[in-house]
Motif scaffolding. Structure first.
Motif, short mmCIF file in Angstrom:
data_model
loop_
_atom_site.label_atom_id
_atom_site.label_comp_id
_atom_site.label_asym_id
_atom_site.label_seq_id
_atom_site.Cartn_x
_atom_site.Cartn_y
_atom_site.Cartn_z
N ASP A 695 0.83 -1.21 0.00
CA ASP A 695 0.00 0.00 0.00
C ASP A 695 0.86 1.26 0.00
O ASP A 695 0.52 2.25 -0.66
N VAL A 696 1.97 1.22 0.75
CA VAL A 696 2.86 2.39 0.79
C VAL A 696 3.43 2.66 -0.60
O VAL A 696 3.48 3.82 -1.06
N GLU A 697 3.86 1.61 -1.30
CA GLU A 697 4.40 1.82 -2.64
C GLU A 697 3.32 2.28 -3.61
O GLU A 697 3.53 3.20 -4.42
N LEU A 698 2.13 1.65 -3.54
CA LEU A 698 1.05 2.00 -4.46
C LEU A 698 0.63 3.45 -4.28
O LEU A 698 0.47 4.19 -5.27
N LEU A 699 0.44 3.90 -3.03
CA LEU A 699 0.04 5.28 -2.79
C LEU A 699 1.17 6.24 -3.16
O LEU A 699 0.90 7.37 -3.61
N GLY A 700 2.42 5.82 -3.00
CA GLY A 700 3.53 6.66 -3.43
C GLY A 700 3.54 6.87 -4.93
O GLY A 700 3.81 7.97 -5.42
N ARG A 701 3.21 5.83 -5.68
CA ARG A 701 3.14 5.97 -7.14
C ARG A 701 1.93 6.79 -7.56
O ARG A 701 1.99 7.53 -8.56
N CYS A 702 0.84 6.69 -6.80
CA CYS A 702 -0.33 7.54 -7.08
C CYS A 702 0.01 9.01 -6.83
O CYS A 702 -0.42 9.89 -7.59
N MET A 703 0.78 9.26 -5.77
CA MET A 703 1.22 10.63 -5.49
C MET A 703 2.09 11.14 -6.63
O MET A 703 1.96 12.29 -7.08
N MET A 704 3.00 10.29 -7.12
CA MET A 704 3.88 10.69 -8.21
C MET A 704 3.06 11.07 -9.45
O MET A 704 3.37 12.06 -10.14
N GLU A 705 2.00 10.33 -9.72
CA GLU A 705 1.16 10.63 -10.89
C GLU A 705 0.48 11.97 -10.73
O GLU A 705 0.37 12.75 -11.71
N PRO A 743 11.12 9.68 -10.43
CA PRO A 743 12.08 9.58 -11.54
C PRO A 743 13.36 10.38 -11.30
O PRO A 743 14.40 10.06 -11.86
N GLN A 744 13.29 11.44 -10.44
CA GLN A 744 14.46 12.27 -10.15
C GLN A 744 14.48 12.60 -8.66
O GLN A 744 13.46 12.51 -7.98
N GLN A 745 15.65 13.01 -8.20
CA GLN A 745 15.76 13.43 -6.81
C GLN A 745 15.10 14.80 -6.64
O GLN A 745 15.22 15.66 -7.51
N VAL A 746 14.40 14.99 -5.52
CA VAL A 746 13.74 16.27 -5.27
C VAL A 746 14.73 17.23 -4.64
O VAL A 746 15.84 16.87 -4.26
N ALA A 747 14.29 18.50 -4.50
CA ALA A 747 15.19 19.52 -3.95
C ALA A 747 15.39 19.34 -2.45
O ALA A 747 16.47 19.60 -1.92
N GLY A 748 14.35 18.93 -1.74
CA GLY A 748 14.45 18.76 -0.29
C GLY A 748 13.13 18.29 0.27
O GLY A 748 12.13 18.12 -0.46
N SER A 749 13.10 18.08 1.59
CA SER A 749 11.89 17.57 2.23
C SER A 749 11.85 17.97 3.69
O SER A 749 12.90 18.12 4.33
#
Length: 838
Positions: A695-705, A743-749
């Motif tokens: 679920d963590v991976e699936l929701l992470g990919r939904c966030m990416m979309e 797909p790429q590294q983000v600036a920060g978090s």
């Protein structure tokens, strides 16, 4: 909950005497008794009122606070120095009585010889003066070779070895020692009065980093926590599996000749250890217990040398930002209502020093303050200063010159007590310039080990100041009197109560010897800009045998015998169980890869709950994912004024069909609160845990979309994205960014109270990474958040060391639970400029 008015319940005034209270109570009892038709609850409350008002201590507490029970911090203040820091200022008469008057001694005349001898006898440690039959049997009668016992562990164990730093000509240089971790054999036998201790945790302090070694290959470490594996024939006060704190006598060991606790197995004498009480073991982990010497040192410094300080007085610190010692001093000062003034002298900052006569303005007015620190140093200074103020510091200064200028502008009195934890050549001199003169009972106490450098003081300065320069060693204090070791444990138990009440925190970073780079641990411990306390943990004996004992015949025979016994006792795995284990391993290997079920079967983007900020032509995009979109959106809307050229995108995972399982997961279960759920690894993961990771991976990919659609609309890339979130949502973003779903590294978090499942599994995914673009990350934890226990936070920091590109800075919000509120949004506002792309 407020207490009722007990005086009104009984019907007396607040200044009523005890006889009047008793008379009124007897009248009320007859009228309110349940047998006479009275209310039982009112009768019970009446009895409680009588018990409070007739007890002198309870009545005094009720009159002053309106409560009948003390809080954890009030109990601590009552136990500190006999209760002198409870808020009631001591009279000047008592202050005068506390000072030894030399003139009175002279007028009184010399005391009799017998009185002086009796006083000397009282100050002696009685246990050192008596030789019992037990001492004779242990130390005089038996031959050590005859009474020795063979060590059960046959193979070599991990040692952290130090060597002096030398130049090209072989001459020793000032600075940290050179270290390496290697397996080394141990002594084959232990003597009749020795014990074999399996070390669990060792704090990495200055005495290890700057050890004064005369030769190479010396095992480092002067303290640590472990469990007893074996005891000698005449060790009677300890037994196997006792948890002990190694704290050797300074007359036997020193930094030049350390006892060597930084090893998996340590052979030591029973006089070199203290037993840990069960109360402490139930509440603290070994990594926290090993910091007890540092915390007790801070406590004793304030109790012994701050005897004349009252609530509201100032105290000068120069190492409040360094390791557990500084953090402990700050938190204890806050509990005792003292006002710490902190000097934050960071490496790379301009060195403005006070030079000249004591008390003269020209000593600091003529200092050249035009030099400016580099941007990175200024950023470190701002971050650490904010943390120091949060922990209880009144003011923070870059050097002694800045403090004296501040004092001159504000017409403040200088402090009477300074604690020197840096202990470099000129640190004490700078502190003396910032103290009151000696006729005001001014003191400077040196307690830090420093960088193994002698202290340099100008004699005219010391004479003009006239105060007292002192040194303090906890090891020497503990072993000077037998009562001090008991007080050591008593203080540790008091601190344990504060930790249980979330009034005292310990920020540690763990490095496992044999797996993590020990040189990185020493580099971090030597970094003055890092306030975290580095702790070394060691392999188990099974891991040592498995890794280092392959060439030892005894180990081979032992493991072969153990394997044969296990083969006879263990039931044979069925084909069905083996197939289940294989499928589990395959599933875990596929997670967070392009071949996973979540990657092959996407379920659409997450819904967008809020878009704010510059939505026309933004230069960066801030993505927020929390747990309660309706509540969090109200706070985040106030953030739009400070966004500038950035856009804000708020998403919701609980409104998505794939979030049903995550929504049912509770963060208040016992497994979460004690940290055991977080600490599950590949071998202990259950089926529901595999579903959770999916679920963590699936929701992470939904966030990416969802985010990709906004990036395409604004013409931005992932390098322009900053991720921020709270709770479970922060955990989703954490996995997405670190496990490289994106797909790429983000600036920060920036993550608040992140619920990141199974950090050990997250660390496994580091081996498959290729992109090492640096990224800034801030993790903010609530000091009262029981859903993110300390052992989980330490495990998460341990996992992040597998990702060297992630520059993680942890921080704590005081008095904050598992909630996102006004304090959280204030912190987010201050951190966003540090992580936004430039």
């Amino acid at each position: 909950m407020a207490e009722p008015d007990y005086y009104a319940l009984i019907g007396v005034e607040k200044n009523a005497k005890l006889q009047e209270i008793r008379a009124k109570f007897r009248q009320k009892v007859l009228a309110e008794h349940p047998d006479k038709g009275g209310d039982p609850k009112a009768f019970q409350l009446l009895n409680k009122a009588y018990n409070v008002l007739t007890d002198q201590d309870k009545r005094a507490l009720y009159d002053s606070t309106g409560r009948t029970e003390r809080s954890a911090e009030e109990e601590f203040a009552m136990g500190f120095g006999g209760g002198r820091m409870t808020g009631h200022q001591r009279s000047k008469e008592l202050d005068a009585e506390a000072v030894v008057n030399i003139q009175d001694r002279v007028n009184k005349g010399p005391s009799e010889h017998e009185d002086g001898f009796a006083e000397w006898m009282r100050q002696r440690d009685q246990s050192e003066m008596v030789m019992t039959d037990k001492d004779f049997m242990k130390n005089a009668l038996f031959n050590a070779a005859e009474m020795s016992a063979k060590v059960n562990h046959p193979g070599p164990v991990q040692h952290v070895l130090g060597s002096p730093k030398t130049d090209a000509y072989g001459q020793q240089m000032v600075g940290p020692v050179q270290v390496q971790a290697k397996p080394r054999p141990i002594k084959k036998t232990i003597d009749h009065d020795e014990m074999l201790v399996r070390m669990l945790a060792v704090p990495l302090d200055d005495a290890m980093v700057y050890a004064e070694l005369a030769k190479g290959g010396v095992c480092l470490g002067m303290t640590g926590v472990g469990r007893i594996e074996q005891i000698g024939a005449h060790v009677q006060d300890f037994k196997q599996e006792d948890c002990v704190l190694v704290l050797p006598k300074p007359t036997k060991f020193s930094s030049q000749r350390p006892i060597g606790t930084a090893r998996t197995l340590l052979i030591c004498h029973e006089d070199d250890v203290l037993r840990i009480s069960p109360t402490i073991l139930e509440e603290l982990t070994p990594e926290q217990i090993c910091l007890a010497p540092t915390i007790v040192c801070a406590y004793i410094l304030l109790e012994n040398y701050g005897a004349k300080l009252k609530p509201g007085d100032s105290i000068l610190l120069n190492a409040a930002h360094m390791s557990a010692a500084g953090s402990a001093l700050l938190q204890l000062c806050k509990l005792l209502k003292l006002k710490p003034l902190c000097i934050l002298d960071l490496p790379g900052a301009p060195k403005n020093r006070v030079k000249g006569e004591y008390g003269s303005k020209t000593a600091w007015q003529e200092a050249d303050t035009r030099a400016v620190a580099p941007p990175s140093v200024r950023q470190h200074y701002e971050r650490i200063s904010e943390w120091l103020v949060t922990m209880g510091a009144e003011e923070v200064f870059p050097d002694a010159v800045a403090m004296l200028k501040w004092r001159d502008r504000n017409q403040r009195m200088l402090p009477k007590l300074a604690l020197d934890g840096i202990s470099t050549r000129e640190s004490a001199e700078q502190l003396i310039h910032c103290l009151q003169s000696g006729d005001k009972d001014s003191q400077c106490v040196v307690y830090g080990y420093g960088a193994a450098q002698p202290i340099e003081l100008n004699p005219p300065l010391l004479a003009a100041w006239g105060g007292t320069l002192l040194g303090f060693s906890l090891n020497r204090w503990v072993h000077s009197l037998s009562a001090n070791s008991a007080k050591f444990m008593s203080v540790t138990e008091n601190i344990t109560k504060l930790i249980r009440a979330n009034k005292f925190t310990l920020d540690t970073v763990l490095y496992k010897v044999g797996e993590d780079a020990v040189t990185d641990a020493f580099s971090r411990a030597a970094d003055a800009s890092d306030s975290s306390q580095v702790v070394l943990i060691f392999p188990t004996l099974e891991e040592e045998l498995r890794n280092n004992g392959g060439d030892d015949n005894a180990w081979e025979s032992k493991t072969m015998a153990a394997s044969s016994r296990a083969a006879q006792q263990a039931p044979t795995k069925t084909a069905e169980e083996e197939e289940r284990e294989r499928l589990k391993a395959d599933w875990l290997n596929l997670l967070f890869t392009d071949g996973s079920v979540a990657a092959m079967s996407p379920e659409g983007p997450l819904p967008i709950t809020l878009e704010a900020g510059n939505t026309s032509s933004p230069k960066s995009l801030i993505v927020w994912l929390g747990d309660e979109p309706a509540v969090e959106s109200r706070y985040l809307q106030g953030l739009t004024a400070s966004l500038g050229s950035s856009a804000l995108l708020c998403l919701s995972w609980d409104q998505h069909a794939a979030g049903e399982g995550l929504k049912d997961f509770s963060v208040s279960t016992p497994e979460v609160l004690n940290g055991s759920w977080y600490l599950r690894d590949r071998a202990t993961l259950e089926n529901e845990d595999l579903d959770h990771l999916h679920d963590v991976e699936l929701l992470g990919r939904c966030m990416m979309e969802s985010v990709q659609g906004s990036l395409d609309k604004y013409g931005l890339s992932w390098k322009n994205v900053v991720l921020a979130g709270f709770g479970k949502g922060a955990g989703l973003l954490f996995y997405a960014s670190v496990a490289r779903i994106l797909p790429q590294q983000v600036a920060g978090s920036v993550f608040f109270n992140a619920i990141v499942p199974f950090p050990a599994f997250l660390a496994e995914k580091a081996a498959k990474r290729t992109d090492r673009t640096p990224v800034k990350m801030f993790t903010i934890w609530g000091s009262r958040d029981t859903s993110t226990p300390s052992n989980y936070r330490q495990a998460l920091q341990q996992a992040l060391r597998k990702y060297p590109e992630v520059q993680c800075t942890p921080d704590t919000l005081p008095e904050n639970d598992h909630i996102f509120d006004e304090k959280s949004i204030s912190v987010l506002t201050s951190l966003l400029p540090l992580v936004l792309p430039r």
